[in-house]
Design an enzyme around this catalytic site. Structure first.
Site, PDB file in Angstrom:
ATOM      1  CB  VAL A 119      -4.802  -0.523  -1.573  1.00  0.00           C
ATOM      2  CG1 VAL A 119      -3.912  -2.729  -1.129  1.00  0.00           C
ATOM      3  CG2 VAL A 119      -5.179   0.059  -0.858  1.00  0.00           C
ATOM      4  CB  VAL A 120      -0.386  -2.727  -5.261  1.00  0.00           C
ATOM      5  CG1 VAL A 120       0.261  -3.277  -6.464  1.00  0.00           C
ATOM      6  CG2 VAL A 120       0.002  -1.478  -6.043  1.00  0.00           C
ATOM      7  CG  ASP A 167       8.361   9.714  -5.551  1.00  0.00           C
ATOM      8  OD1 ASP A 167       9.267   9.587  -4.539  1.00  0.00           O
ATOM      9  OD2 ASP A 167       6.949   9.006  -5.274  1.00  0.00           O
ATOM     10  CD  GLU A 176      -3.031   1.355   2.461  1.00  0.00           C
ATOM     11  OE1 GLU A 176      -2.761   0.278   2.907  1.00  0.00           O
ATOM     12  OE2 GLU A 176      -4.082   2.056   2.597  1.00  0.00           O
ATOM     13  N   GLY A 177       0.409   1.695  -1.165  1.00  0.00           N
ATOM     14  CA  GLY A 177       1.651   3.772  -1.132  1.00  0.00           C
ATOM     15  C   GLY A 177       0.378   3.998  -0.641  1.00  0.00           C
ATOM     16  CB  THR A 178       1.382   7.873  -1.169  1.00  0.00           C
ATOM     17  OG1 THR A 178       2.284   7.923  -1.179  1.00  0.00           O
ATOM     18  CG2 THR A 178       0.882   9.506  -0.584  1.00  0.00           C
ATOM     19  CE1 TYR A 179      -0.045  10.784  -4.778  1.00  0.00           C
ATOM     20  CE2 TYR A 179       1.779   9.509  -5.279  1.00  0.00           C
ATOM     21  CZ  TYR A 179       1.245  10.929  -4.724  1.00  0.00           C
ATOM     22  OH  TYR A 179       2.094  11.842  -4.454  1.00  0.00           O
TER      23      TYR A 179
END
Ligand SMILES: Nc1ncnc2c1ncn2[C@@H]1O[C@H](COP(=O)(O)OP(=O)(O)OP(=O)(O)O)[C@@H](O)[C@H]1O
Length: 764
Positions: A431-432, A542, A426-429
């Site tokens: 969930v994977v 990034d 799960e990142g900032t933008y």
């Protein structure tokens, strides 16, 4: 500007005491000449030559050595079957031609290829040299002698209140007139503008970056297409295809239920969508979506001029449009709803939009209230929050946005057509998840767009990411196959090719760092991806090890384009709060008013160092700490080495003057203490990536041509890269012990503290 880009580096850069004399002497003697030779060398694109051809003789030879040495390297090596996958995209990194350097076999590392047969296969390579970077060059044969950065970097003046005010007022049209012209991207262009030394714009013919050979090579990595799969590939890993138990169904286990709850966001009065109203019930598990119906709807778009011409001609660069069109099966296989999505995403993100081409009937009715709600999409069209699109990019009128945003998702498949296997990260933008396409069995990664932080509409970062990723096609950029929707229009997923690892997570599990030849293999792929981005007017902004994915075929791919941005387009203030802190360039940390592709190159320097040592190079906790860490290692910059430094907004106090560059101590030529070793030329490249002055920092193209990639140990072939147990069964978050501070969180914190946008910079 580009002409003087590297000129002053060698004279001005700090060096540590020991290496200072030696390096300086060498550099002074050979510096400019060396650099020009490297940059202009016709034979310098060996890596690209090597891509896709595989040197059988060398492979055989190296494989034996490889087998002997596999014990000593992290992870295992691929099985013979995967090794034989040499026709793949890129096929592995061929041994660069040495240009006079005699590589001794004994110096080679496992998988490193000799270049002995380069000549023999040269003609073939000229056909197969399909890497995008190569294709961007004249004639596809050799680099032009003086390739420069194409366009003046971006660019803004955060301090100019007038500009800010105007931006904020979103009086875009009027402001645009006062701004520098956009990069030349008129519809008819099929050319790429290059900056020439006199500052003019030189138009050079652009080759499609997706010519057949690219396709051939990249698609050769792909599994065969399933009949009736709409061109989607079958699973790359048959082991994954075990029939899912009911528990594994998407949204069916405990976590999934929770996720589905999370997924459910009130639809903001959207009643006209296929999922919200037109077809009230979400697609049931197992239900086959009527693939026929969706395309029919889409085809209301005039095919000739719609999205392809309207979007692709206008967007990142003309090449991209060609790329998508001239493609290959794979490109065609991408659902046309993706094209539509691209177009509409672009319209939302403020790009020029040929919305007029749309058949009015294609829109659904939207009442005024919805219009109000969706105008927030436009309002939130900011760059990481603090900048503004209004300076020059005409925006669609708010009343047009809702229609587009609704239609954008029409025709997308449902996420229910995928079986969720596990959460990856799960990142900032978003969930994977790892998931399986129920129809084709293909294992994919689904990135769910996070909505909760976007109270006011669809997150612009996600639109940008979708927009950019659907447009880019390069072996080093993660492939987004399509976009699918969940139970509501607020639940959107990007379907990406699945990659077993990210480099950050991987390095955390490795006992030893990557070897030099492995780092070369990874850096070459990374540089190719970044060169492709920069050639196509995109800043990633990034780049970091957790955004670099690696599969077990040795392919590296850049992901996470949430902060990516077109550059060179008419202008708006860009936030300096991009790039995760540890990888953030000093000009950003110091609040520079201009930034450009060089910020990505700094990140690459940090990444190269991290790959070599397995530790982040500058792991600051705050912006100030970050600068302090950089200055301690590289020396404190000054006007001599970085003209303009003292005028940067962040330079308001005297920094402690660290006089010397101690980088060499961290990466010595030889070591008895376990420090990562780096040859002189490797160190030279690292130094050039970590050059303070962004004008002098090395470009991706020049870095690709650097002699480090031609000296022994040669870059390891992808197919000989070590393999690692797939981490797919794990949630990568649990492996992430240290995570670099998140730029958006940081930004929010700052904004709260400041109550307004500051001038930027650590002390600003
Ligand atoms: N295609 C993919 N295959 C496998 N794993 C992936 C894929 N894409 C992303 N991931 C994993 O998910 C993580 C988060 O993805 P991504 O960086 O795109 O999300 P994000 O929300 O933008 O994260 P960040 O907070 O780093 O900005 C990655 O670091 C990687 O581990």
């Amino acid at each position: 500007m580009a002409a003087g880009r590297h000129g002053g580096y060698r004279e001005n850069e700090f060096r540590d005491r020991e290496s200072n004399f030696e390096l300086s002497r060498r550099d002074f003697a050979n510096g400019k000449e060396d650099y020009d030779r490297v940059r202009n060398s016709n034979g310098s694109r060996e890596y690209e030559r090597g891509r896709g051809r595989g040197d059988i003789r060398d492979k055989g030879r190296v494989r034996q050595k490889d087998i002997k040495e596999r014990e000593v390297v992290n992870g295992g090596y691929r099985s013979a079957s995967s090794k034989s996958d040499s026709g793949s995209s890129g096929g592995g990194i061929g041994g660069p031609r040495r240009c006079g350097l005699a590589a001794r076999t004994v110096d080679r590392e496992p998988g490193e290829l000799s270049s002995e047969s380069d000549d023999a296969i040269e003609s073939e390579s000229q056909v197969k040299d399909a890497s995008v970077s190569k294709l961007m060059e004249n004639g596809g044969q050799s680099p032009p002698p003086q390739r420069k950065r194409k366009f003046s970097p971006i660019i803004w003046d955060r301090d100019e209140k007038e500009v800010n005010n105007l931006s904020r007022s979103r009086a875009s049209m009027t402001v645009a007139a006062a701004l520098p012209p956009p990069p030349p991207l008129p519809k008819a262009y099929r050319q790429s503008p290059n900056v020439v030394p006199d500052g003019g714009v030189q138009i050079s013919p652009v080759k499609s970056t997706k010519d057949e050979s690219v396709e051939r090579s990249s698609s050769s990595f792909e599994p065969p297409l399933a009949p009736g799969s709409g061109g989607r590939a079958l699973s790359e890993s048959p082991v994954e295809l075990s029939p899912g138990s009911p528990k594994q169904r998407w949204g069916n286990d405990l976590e999934a239920e929770q996720i589905e709850d999370d997924d459910y966001v009130p639809t903001r009065n959207i009643s006209s969508s296929r999922w919200a109203a037109g077809n009230n019930s979400p697609v049931d598990e197992g239900e086959i979506v009527d693939d026929e119906e969706m395309p029919r709807r889409r085809r209301k778009l005039p095919p000739s001029e719609s999205l392809e011409s309207g979007v692709q001609n206008k967007l990142l660069s003309p090449e991209l449009g060609e790329l998508r069109r001239e493609g290959s099966e794979r490109s065609r296989a991408k659902s046309s709803e993706s094209d539509e999505l691209v177009a509409r995403a672009r319209s939302l993100s403020g790009d020029d939009y040929t919305g007029n081409n749309l058949d009015k009937d294609d829109y659904m009715e939207i009442d005024e209230e919805r219009n109000k709600n969706y105008s927030s999409v436009s309002q939130s069209d900011t760059d990481s929050g603090d900048d503004d699109d209004s300076r020059g990019t005409p925006e669609p009128s708010p009343s047009a946005l809702p229609q587009r945003s609704l239609n954008m998702l029409q025709g997308c498949r449902s996420v229910d057509e995928f079986e969720r296997l596990n959460r990856i990260d799960e990142g900032t933008y978003g969930v994977v998840y790892r998931a399986r396409d129920k129809k084709t069995g293909e294992i994919v990664a689904l990135k769910k767009v996070k909505m909760e932080k976007e109270k006011e509409g669809f997150p612009m970062t996600s639109l940008r990411e979708i927009n950019i990723l659907l447009s880019l096609h390069n072996p080093s950029i993660v492939d987004v196959k399509e976009v699918v929707v969940g139970s509501s229009l607020d639940s959107i997923f990007m379907v990406m090719e699945y990659m077993e690892h990210d480099l950050k997570g991987l390095m955390e599990t490795m006992k030893q760092p990557f070897s030099q030849s492995e780092v070369k293999c990874l850096m070459l792929q990374l540089l190719e991806g970044v060169k492709y981005l920069h050639d196509n007017w995109v800043l990633h902004r990034d780049l970091k090890t957790s955004n670099l994915l690696l599969n077990n075929r040795g392919d590296l791919k850049i992901c996470d384009f949430g902060l990516a941005r077109q550059y060179g387009s008419p202008l708006k203030p860009y936030t300096h709060l991009v790039v995760t802190l540890w990888y953030r360039a000093p000009e950003l940390l110091l609040g520079a008013k201009l930034y450009s592709t060089a910020i990505d190159m700094w990140s690459l320097g940090c990444i190269m160092a991290e790959l070599l040592s397995k530790e982040p190079l500058f792991n600051g906790k705050t912006e100030f700490d970050q600068l302090d860490k950089i200055f301690r290692i590289l020396g404190t910059p000054n006007e001599t080495i970085w003209p303009g430094f003292s005028k940067l907004p962040g330079v308001k106090v005297n920094f402690v003057k660290h006089q010397y560059n101690l980088l060499r101590k961290k990466f010595p030529a030889t070591s008895f203490t376990g420090s990562p070793v780096l040859s002189d030329s490797g160190f030279d490249l690292l130094n050039k990536l970590l050059t303070y002055d962004p004008e002098k920092r090395i470009t991706a193209e020049a870095a690709l041509n650097h002699e480090w990639f031609r000296e022994v140990p040669l870059p390891k072939s992808k197919e000989f890269m070590p393999t690692f147990p797939a981490q797919h069964a794990q949630d990568r978050r649990t492996r992430r012990i240290m995570k670099s501070p998140d730029p958006l969180e940081e930004q929010r914190r700052k904004e709260l503290q400041q109550g307004h946008l500051g001038t930027g910079g650590v002390l600003g």
